[in-house]
Design a protein around this motif. Structure first.
Motif, PDB file in Angstrom:
ATOM      1  N   LYS A 185     -13.979 -54.391  37.929  1.00 60.15           N
ATOM      2  CA  LYS A 185     -13.991 -54.942  36.569  1.00 60.15           C
ATOM      3  C   LYS A 185     -15.430 -55.114  36.085  1.00 60.15           C
ATOM      4  N   SER A 186     -15.734 -54.523  34.932  1.00 61.26           N
ATOM      5  CA  SER A 186     -17.100 -54.601  34.401  1.00 61.26           C
ATOM      6  C   SER A 186     -17.095 -55.008  32.931  1.00 61.26           C
ATOM      7  N   PHE A 187     -16.107 -55.818  32.542  1.00 60.46           N
ATOM      8  CA  PHE A 187     -16.003 -56.263  31.155  1.00 60.46           C
ATOM      9  C   PHE A 187     -15.506 -57.703  31.137  1.00 60.46           C
ATOM     10  N   GLU A 188     -15.635 -58.352  29.984  1.00 59.74           N
ATOM     11  CA  GLU A 188     -15.306 -59.768  29.883  1.00 59.74           C
ATOM     12  C   GLU A 188     -13.815 -60.022  29.693  1.00 59.74           C
ATOM     13  N   GLU A 189     -13.108 -59.114  29.040  1.00 63.00           N
ATOM     14  CA  GLU A 189     -11.711 -59.322  28.704  1.00 63.00           C
ATOM     15  C   GLU A 189     -10.833 -59.372  29.958  1.00 63.00           C
ATOM     16  N   GLU A 190      -9.626 -59.939  29.816  1.00 68.16           N
ATOM     17  CA  GLU A 190      -8.647 -59.882  30.897  1.00 68.16           C
ATOM     18  C   GLU A 190      -8.268 -58.430  31.154  1.00 68.16           C
ATOM     19  N   ALA A 191      -7.929 -58.093  32.393  1.00 65.39           N
ATOM     20  CA  ALA A 191      -7.646 -56.702  32.752  1.00 65.39           C
ATOM     21  C   ALA A 191      -6.301 -56.205  32.202  1.00 65.39           C
ATOM     22  N   ARG A 192      -5.290 -57.057  32.155  1.00 66.15           N
ATOM     23  CA  ARG A 192      -3.962 -56.763  31.583  1.00 66.15           C
ATOM     24  C   ARG A 192      -3.307 -55.495  32.145  1.00 66.15           C
ATOM     25  N   PRO A 193      -3.287 -55.309  33.468  1.00 67.25           N
ATOM     26  CA  PRO A 193      -2.723 -54.076  34.021  1.00 67.25           C
ATOM     27  C   PRO A 193      -1.232 -53.904  33.753  1.00 67.25           C
ATOM     28  N   ARG A 194      -0.487 -55.002  33.709  1.00 63.78           N
ATOM     29  CA  ARG A 194       0.966 -54.853  33.493  1.00 63.78           C
ATOM     30  C   ARG A 194       1.266 -54.453  32.052  1.00 63.78           C
TER      31      ARG A 194
END
Length: 229
Positions: free
Chosen positions: A106-115
């Motif tokens: 992860k290289s960003f601030e937002e939540e990853a939200r994979p689902r």
């Protein structure tokens, strides 16, 4: 386009093949407004749409690739926008682990939200290649390398302690059960393995042979961990 084609031809030469079934952009997609900002490394979406997709489509039309896809580990809004675009990728690599964690990727601030990415792929009929099923070792019995206490994989290893306890109760290998969990997620067609030795490879083959987990066990696993990044 020339860089992509050169890379493809070099791979084909090494593989001694005339074509590959899938050609994927393995870098992360980022919003145009974020491109170049600290912590946002990857391909700006406008560049992808204007240059990479036409290059991919040209290779497909010429028969050098069967289809193209993307890595879904980038900024979620850019990944989802790409999945909803036209043409959509044929496949997407999606984080599929019981922690919903990309860990050190992860290289960003937002939540990853994979689902959410997984669900969007399903609505578009995009094939899903699950990745990070054991989250770089965090979902195995023990980490195989020294890490600092604040490393993302070490943090996930601590979060997974209840999962390991459940595995011990069931008499299951954490790595094997984590792979079966990933294969049991709706829409996942296959899981890309990150095994480190032949023992783990045999475990993964056996895990696939045993099939999907039943809903009750999935619920127990979900209840054992906090499934947020």
């Amino acid at each position: 386009a020339s860089r992509l084609e050169t890379s493809l031809h070099e791979s084909l030469a090494r593989l001694r093949l005339g074509r590959v079934d899938l050609f994927l952009l393995h870098g992360q997609l980022v919003p145009d407004a974020r491109a170049g900002q600290k912590g946002y490394r990857g391909t700006p979406r406008a560049l992808f749409v204007e240059h990479v997709i036409p290059a991919f489509e040209g290779l497909r039309v010429r028969g050098l690739i069967g289809a193209w896809g993307i890595s879904g580990v980038g900024v979620p809004e850019s990944v989802i926008e790409t999945l909803l675009g036209d043409p959509a990728p044929a496949v997407v690599q999606v984080i599929t682990n019981l922690l919903d964690s990309p860990g050190g990727m992860k290289s960003f601030e937002e939540e990853a939200r994979p689902r959410e990415i997984l669900a969007t792929a399903a609505t578009r009929g995009v094939g899903v290649m699950g990745i990070r099923a054991v989250q770089a070792g965090a979902l195995t019995s023990a980490l195989d390398r020294p890490l600092t206490d604040d490393h993302p994989e070490m943090a996930d290893f601590r979060r997974a302690a209840p999962f390991r306890a459940l595995c011990a109760e069931l008499g299951e290998s954490p790595a094997a059960l984590a792979h079966r969990y990933a294969l049991s997620m709706p829409g996942v067609a296959t899981v890309v393995l990150g095994v480190k030795d032949r023992v783990e490879l045999r475990e993964c083959v056996e895990a696939e042979r045993r099939g999907r987990l039943d809903a009750g066990l999935v619920a127990r696993i979900d209840a054992a961990v906090v499934s947020t990044v």
